[in-house]
Design a protein around this motif. Structure first.
Motif, short mmCIF file in Angstrom:
data_model
loop_
_atom_site.label_atom_id
_atom_site.label_comp_id
_atom_site.label_asym_id
_atom_site.label_seq_id
_atom_site.Cartn_x
_atom_site.Cartn_y
_atom_site.Cartn_z
N TYR A 20 0.84 -1.20 0.00
CA TYR A 20 0.00 0.00 0.00
C TYR A 20 0.88 1.25 0.00
O TYR A 20 0.64 2.18 -0.77
N SER A 21 1.91 1.26 0.82
CA SER A 21 2.84 2.40 0.87
C SER A 21 3.56 2.57 -0.46
O SER A 21 3.74 3.70 -0.93
N GLU A 24 1.30 4.13 -2.96
CA GLU A 24 1.17 5.57 -2.72
C GLU A 24 2.24 6.34 -3.51
O GLU A 24 1.98 7.38 -4.08
N ARG A 27 1.38 6.22 -7.18
CA ARG A 27 0.26 7.10 -7.49
C ARG A 27 0.76 8.50 -7.85
O ARG A 27 0.25 9.12 -8.76
N THR A 31 0.57 8.73 -12.46
CA THR A 31 -0.85 9.09 -12.53
C THR A 31 -1.31 9.22 -13.97
O THR A 31 -0.59 9.73 -14.83
N THR A 37 -7.20 10.08 -10.53
CA THR A 37 -7.32 9.18 -9.39
C THR A 37 -6.79 7.78 -9.71
O THR A 37 -6.62 6.97 -8.81
N ARG A 83 -6.43 2.21 -8.34
CA ARG A 83 -6.93 3.38 -7.60
C ARG A 83 -6.99 3.00 -6.13
O ARG A 83 -7.64 2.02 -5.75
N LEU A 84 -6.29 3.77 -5.32
CA LEU A 84 -6.30 3.56 -3.87
C LEU A 84 -7.49 4.30 -3.27
O LEU A 84 -7.84 5.38 -3.72
#
Length: 85
Positions: A20-21, A24, A27, A31, A37, A83-84
């Motif tokens: 997850y990190s 990030e 992202r 993008t 998003t 997309r988180l």
């Protein structure tokens, strides 16, 4: 009586939290120009190697994040977009 919601990251395995990190970071770097998003994550990015993810680790962590409703995935023109939440 008050209502509180639990952080969906609580209780996830360490592998899923690490991915997850990492996502990030992706992202911000990868993008979509048309849909900000959504982002893509390169398959062999140096950051994933650096934090010690194997392909099996990535697949498992993606599954865990998806099940926790923290990640959406879609395929578009042979590209996987994330997309988180």
């Amino acid at each position: 009586m008050f209502n509180h919601t639990q952080n969906p990251l609580v209780g996830l395995p360490t592998r899923a939290l690490r991915l997850y990190s990492a996502l990030e970071v992706f992202r911000g770097a990868y993008t979509s120009l048309s849909e900000p998003t959504w982002f893509r994550a390169p398959r062999r990015d140096a950051l994933l190697k650096k934090i010690g993810f194997s392909k099996a680790d990535i697949d498992t962590a993606i599954s865990e994040l998806t099940q926790a409703n923290l990640l959406q995935i879609r395929e578009q023109q042979n590209t996987r977009w994330y997309r988180l939440k």
